[in-house]
Scaffold this active site. Structure first.
Site, PDB file in Angstrom:
ATOM      1  N   ASP A   1     -12.191  -0.880  -8.035  1.00 29.47           N
ATOM      2  CA  ASP A   1     -12.231   0.335  -8.863  1.00 29.47           C
ATOM      3  C   ASP A   1     -11.148   0.341  -9.939  1.00 29.47           C
ATOM      4  OD1 ASP A   1     -14.336   1.250  -7.386  1.00 29.47           O
ATOM      5  OD2 ASP A   1     -13.372   3.100  -6.700  1.00 29.47           O
TER       6      ASP A   1
ATOM      7  N   GLU B   1       0.854  -1.192   0.000  1.00 28.98           N
ATOM      8  CA  GLU B   1       0.000   0.000   0.000  1.00 28.98           C
ATOM      9  C   GLU B   1       0.890   1.243   0.000  1.00 28.98           C
ATOM     10  OE1 GLU B   1      -3.256   1.147  -0.071  1.00 28.98           O
ATOM     11  OE2 GLU B   1      -2.365   3.104   0.339  1.00 28.98           O
ATOM     12  N   GLN B   2       0.509   2.222  -0.831  1.00 30.31           N
ATOM     13  CA  GLN B   2       1.357   3.420  -0.947  1.00 30.31           C
ATOM     14  C   GLN B   2       1.298   4.308   0.301  1.00 30.31           C
ATOM     15  OE1 GLN B   2      -0.072   5.699  -4.297  1.00 30.31           O
ATOM     16  NE2 GLN B   2      -2.042   6.151  -3.356  1.00 30.31           N
TER      17      GLN B   2
ATOM     18  N   TYR C   1     -26.808   9.031   6.271  1.00 32.58           N
ATOM     19  CA  TYR C   1     -27.064   7.903   7.179  1.00 32.58           C
ATOM     20  C   TYR C   1     -26.118   7.988   8.365  1.00 32.58           C
ATOM     21  CZ  TYR C   1     -23.330   6.077   4.087  1.00 32.58           C
ATOM     22  OH  TYR C   1     -22.190   5.922   3.342  1.00 32.58           O
TER      23      TYR C   1
ATOM     24  N   ARG D   1     -15.856   4.629   7.212  1.00 24.78           N
ATOM     25  CA  ARG D   1     -14.908   3.856   6.379  1.00 24.78           C
ATOM     26  C   ARG D   1     -13.670   3.416   7.144  1.00 24.78           C
ATOM     27  NH1 ARG D   1     -14.837   4.548   0.503  1.00 24.78           N
ATOM     28  NH2 ARG D   1     -16.881   5.318  -0.078  1.00 24.78           N
TER      29      ARG D   1
HETATM   30  C1  LIG Z   1     -19.193   9.417  -2.519  1.00 27.50           C
HETATM   31  C2  LIG Z   1     -18.977   7.957  -2.617  1.00 27.50           C
HETATM   32  C3  LIG Z   1     -19.775   7.121  -1.868  1.00 27.50           C
HETATM   33  C4  LIG Z   1     -19.617   5.748  -1.965  1.00 27.50           C
HETATM   34  N1  LIG Z   1     -20.434   4.951  -1.223  1.00 27.50           N
HETATM   35  C5  LIG Z   1     -20.311   3.614  -1.342  1.00 27.50           C
HETATM   36  C6  LIG Z   1     -21.149   2.763  -0.561  1.00 27.50           C
HETATM   37  O1  LIG Z   1     -21.966   3.237   0.233  1.00 27.50           O
HETATM   38  N2  LIG Z   1     -21.011   1.412  -0.706  1.00 27.50           N
HETATM   39  C7  LIG Z   1     -20.094   0.864  -1.572  1.00 27.50           C
HETATM   40  O2  LIG Z   1     -20.021  -0.369  -1.666  1.00 27.50           O
HETATM   41  N3  LIG Z   1     -19.275   1.655  -2.303  1.00 27.50           N
HETATM   42  C8  LIG Z   1     -19.358   3.008  -2.211  1.00 27.50           C
HETATM   43  N4  LIG Z   1     -18.521   3.818  -2.923  1.00 27.50           N
HETATM   44  C9  LIG Z   1     -17.503   3.210  -3.808  1.00 27.50           C
HETATM   45  C10 LIG Z   1     -16.284   2.784  -3.034  1.00 27.50           C
HETATM   46  O3  LIG Z   1     -15.769   3.844  -2.274  1.00 27.50           O
HETATM   47  C11 LIG Z   1     -15.213   2.278  -3.973  1.00 27.50           C
HETATM   48  O4  LIG Z   1     -15.763   1.532  -5.006  1.00 27.50           O
HETATM   49  C12 LIG Z   1     -14.238   1.391  -3.207  1.00 27.50           C
HETATM   50  O5  LIG Z   1     -13.645   2.116  -2.167  1.00 27.50           O
HETATM   51  C13 LIG Z   1     -13.180   0.816  -4.148  1.00 27.50           C
HETATM   52  O6  LIG Z   1     -12.280   0.053  -3.402  1.00 27.50           O
HETATM   53  P1  LIG Z   1     -10.896  -0.374  -4.039  1.00 27.50           P
HETATM   54  O7  LIG Z   1     -10.200  -1.121  -2.969  1.00 27.50           O
HETATM   55  O8  LIG Z   1     -11.117  -1.006  -5.349  1.00 27.50           O
HETATM   56  O9  LIG Z   1     -10.133   0.999  -4.351  1.00 27.50           O
HETATM   57  P2  LIG Z   1      -9.641   2.136  -3.332  1.00 27.50           P
HETATM   58  O10 LIG Z   1     -10.559   2.267  -2.186  1.00 27.50           O
HETATM   59  O11 LIG Z   1      -9.414   3.350  -4.168  1.00 27.50           O
HETATM   60  O12 LIG Z   1      -8.247   1.592  -2.774  1.00 27.50           O
HETATM   61  C14 LIG Z   1      -7.098   1.610  -3.583  1.00 27.50           C
HETATM   62  C15 LIG Z   1      -5.887   1.554  -2.656  1.00 27.50           C
HETATM   63  O13 LIG Z   1      -4.728   1.431  -3.456  1.00 27.50           O
HETATM   64  C16 LIG Z   1      -3.745   2.315  -2.999  1.00 27.50           C
HETATM   65  N5  LIG Z   1      -2.880   2.642  -4.153  1.00 27.50           N
HETATM   66  C17 LIG Z   1      -3.169   3.396  -5.212  1.00 27.50           C
HETATM   67  N6  LIG Z   1      -2.144   3.482  -6.059  1.00 27.50           N
HETATM   68  C18 LIG Z   1      -1.151   2.740  -5.509  1.00 27.50           C
HETATM   69  C19 LIG Z   1       0.193   2.431  -5.915  1.00 27.50           C
HETATM   70  N7  LIG Z   1       0.704   2.920  -7.051  1.00 27.50           N
HETATM   71  N8  LIG Z   1       0.937   1.639  -5.111  1.00 27.50           N
HETATM   72  C20 LIG Z   1       0.428   1.129  -3.937  1.00 27.50           C
HETATM   73  N9  LIG Z   1      -0.818   1.412  -3.511  1.00 27.50           N
HETATM   74  C21 LIG Z   1      -1.594   2.187  -4.280  1.00 27.50           C
HETATM   75  C22 LIG Z   1      -4.530   3.505  -2.489  1.00 27.50           C
HETATM   76  O14 LIG Z   1      -3.770   4.289  -1.564  1.00 27.50           O
HETATM   77  C23 LIG Z   1      -5.709   2.814  -1.836  1.00 27.50           C
HETATM   78  O15 LIG Z   1      -5.471   2.476  -0.495  1.00 27.50           O
HETATM   79  C24 LIG Z   1     -18.637   5.206  -2.832  1.00 27.50           C
HETATM   80  C25 LIG Z   1     -17.811   6.051  -3.565  1.00 27.50           C
HETATM   81  C26 LIG Z   1     -17.969   7.423  -3.465  1.00 27.50           C
HETATM   82  C27 LIG Z   1     -17.066   8.312  -4.272  1.00 27.50           C
END
Ligand SMILES: Cc1cc2nc3c(=O)[nH]c(=O)nc-3n(C[C@H](O)[C@H](O)[C@H](O)COP(=O)(O)OP(=O)(O)OC[C@H]3O[C@@H](n4cnc5c(N)ncnc54)[C@H](O)[C@@H]3O)c2cc1C
Length: 389
Positions: A288, A30-31, A210, A104
């Site tokens: 994502d 993790e970065q 909420y 979160r």
């Molecule tokens: C306003 C809003 C409300 C939301 N509400 C909901 C909800 O209620 N329920 C729900 O299910 N989803 C919700 N979402 C969506 C949700 O936040 C995301 O889909 C989810 O957090 C994605 O998780 P992830 O682990 O794929 O990516 P991320 O959460 O973006 O995690 C990526 C991780 O990778 C790390 N990283 C990035 N680049 C590098 C690199 N080069 N080297 C090492 N580490 C790196 C980052 O620091 C981060 O920790 C919401 C989104 C928004 C914007």
């Protein structure tokens, strides 16, 4: 099999926990300097909570989570109820797992605490990636490197893994901008806000709120169309006065909530075109990084949690055939994630209708059956991402 996960967000943590439970040698990079989540609230529906519960996290989740009883859809100006659908006991009994609301950081903490600390490497920002002889080699900004038979890019919407594997492509600004705020309970006690997921729909915008953190705060997100702010940082400060001006004429409860923000953050909502494939050799993506979506189905994190569960179950079932396991992973996950990307975009239109015939048709549909009825939401909540694999 040695597996490297890039990214310690909710998706990366889910993958690591599921892979570890299945017996793989997993390392997470993790970065950031520590594992946490910026931003305030997250809604976790039964399709994701059942997976976390199966990992043994229920006691910790129950301690920090809130159990909403309803999804309450309301009109923006007079507050009239358009639909009040159950997501409490009835949902838990029907789908076998509860609907949770979390802060979160609380959820990330519960998940990170379940991982042995020696498997989590913070302060490691991926900058380079190559594949050689069936192995992936990751290089980090701090000079370290890691080699594995499988590398999982769980590094979010700006995924470096995606960029290095499939080439550059920038996320698209959707035109939607959001303000978020976290209101301490004592500031809005007089509003009598029920423990539910509230969604106020109005012209060119909607407001969701909420309770989180064992009901110590209300998490509020106000979305508006045609925003001009294009930065996507979760930490850019916004103006409460500007947010209030945008919601001029909205229900007094909505305005009281916004007016109670101790501070507000503003960010632009982005998405990406559908990625034709998620896997190249021994590198694959989840969350994502491969299927970012507008948050209007509250499913982005839930889907990233499901991705990890399916991936681990397939690798466990096919340990000697990585290409087939990854092919099946994509075949199982992609249609569901794409469906949710599309449903989220469709909700953008539905939530933001101006008053008129289309809004009246939407409200009539919500009043009769509605998209949140138990029968209509089964395809989403019933899905078991481990068993599907
Ligand atoms: C306003 C809003 C409300 C939301 N509400 C909901 C909800 O209620 N329920 C729900 O299910 N989803 C919700 N979402 C969506 C949700 O936040 C995301 O889909 C989810 O957090 C994605 O998780 P992830 O682990 O794929 O990516 P991320 O959460 O973006 O995690 C990526 C991780 O990778 C790390 N990283 C990035 N680049 C590098 C690199 N080069 N080297 C090492 N580490 C790196 C980052 O620091 C981060 O920790 C919401 C989104 C928004 C914007």
């Amino acid at each position: 099999m040695k597996i490297v996960v890039i990214g310690g967000g909710l998706g990366g943590l889910s993958a690591a926990l599921h892979l570890l439970k299945a017996g793989f040698d997993v390392q997470v990079y993790e970065q950031a300097a520590r594992i946490t989540e910026i931003g305030a609230g997250i809604q976790i529906s039964p399709n994701a909570s059942r997976l976390l519960i199966r990992l043994g996290l229920k006691p910790a989740m129950d301690r920090v989570g809130v159990f909403p009883q309803f999804v309450h859809q309301r009109r923006w100006d007079d507050g009239r109820t358009l639909q009040r659908a159950p997501i409490g006991k009835q949902v838990e009994e029907t789908f076998g797992a509860p609907y949770y609301h979390f802060h979160r950081a609380d959820l990330a903490g519960v998940m990170a605490d379940a991982l042995p600390p020696e498997r989590v490497h913070v302060g490691h920002r991926l900058v380079g990636l190559e594949q050689k002889g069936g192995r992936a080699v990751a290089r980090f900004e701090n000079g370290a490197s890691a080699e594995a038979e499988l590398l999982v890019g769980a590094d979010g919407i700006h995924s470096r893994v995606r960029h290095l594997t499939f080439g550059p492509e920038k996320p698209r600004f959707t035109g939607c901008v959001a303000w978020r705020g976290l209101v301490p309970a004592e500031r809005i006690r007089h509003l009598g806000i029920e423990v539910a997921s509230h969604n106020w729909m109005g012209p060119d915008g909607h407001v969701v709120h909420y309770w989180v953190a064992a009901q110590r705060f209300v998490n509020v997100v106000c979305v508006t169309e045609r925003g001009t702010w294009t930065s996507e940082s979760w930490t850019d400060k916004g103006s409460v006065a500007e947010a209030l001006a945008r919601y001029e004429g909205w229900h007094p409860s909505v305005r009281a909530l916004i007016g109670s923000f101790p501070e507000t953050f503003i960010w632009a909502l982005h998405d990406r075109a559908e990625l034709p494939r998620w896997t190249e050799g021994c590198v694959t993506l989840l969350g994502d990084a491969c299927h970012p979506m507008l948050p209007f189905m509250a499913q982005g994190a839930a889907q990233s949690i499901e991705d990890g569960a399916t991936l681990a179950a397939l690798l466990a079932a096919l340990p000697d055939d990585l290409p087939i396991a990854l092919k099946r992973y994509e075949a199982l996950r992609k249609p569901r994630a794409t469906r949710l990307q599309q449903a989220s975009s469709a909700n953008r239109v539905r939530f933001h209708l101006h008053d008129g015939p289309e809004q009246q048709a939407r409200d009539a549909a919500l009043a009769t059956s509605g998209d949140r009825s138990i029968a209509n939401i089964g395809w989403l909540y019933m899905h078991d991402a481990s068993q599907a694999a």
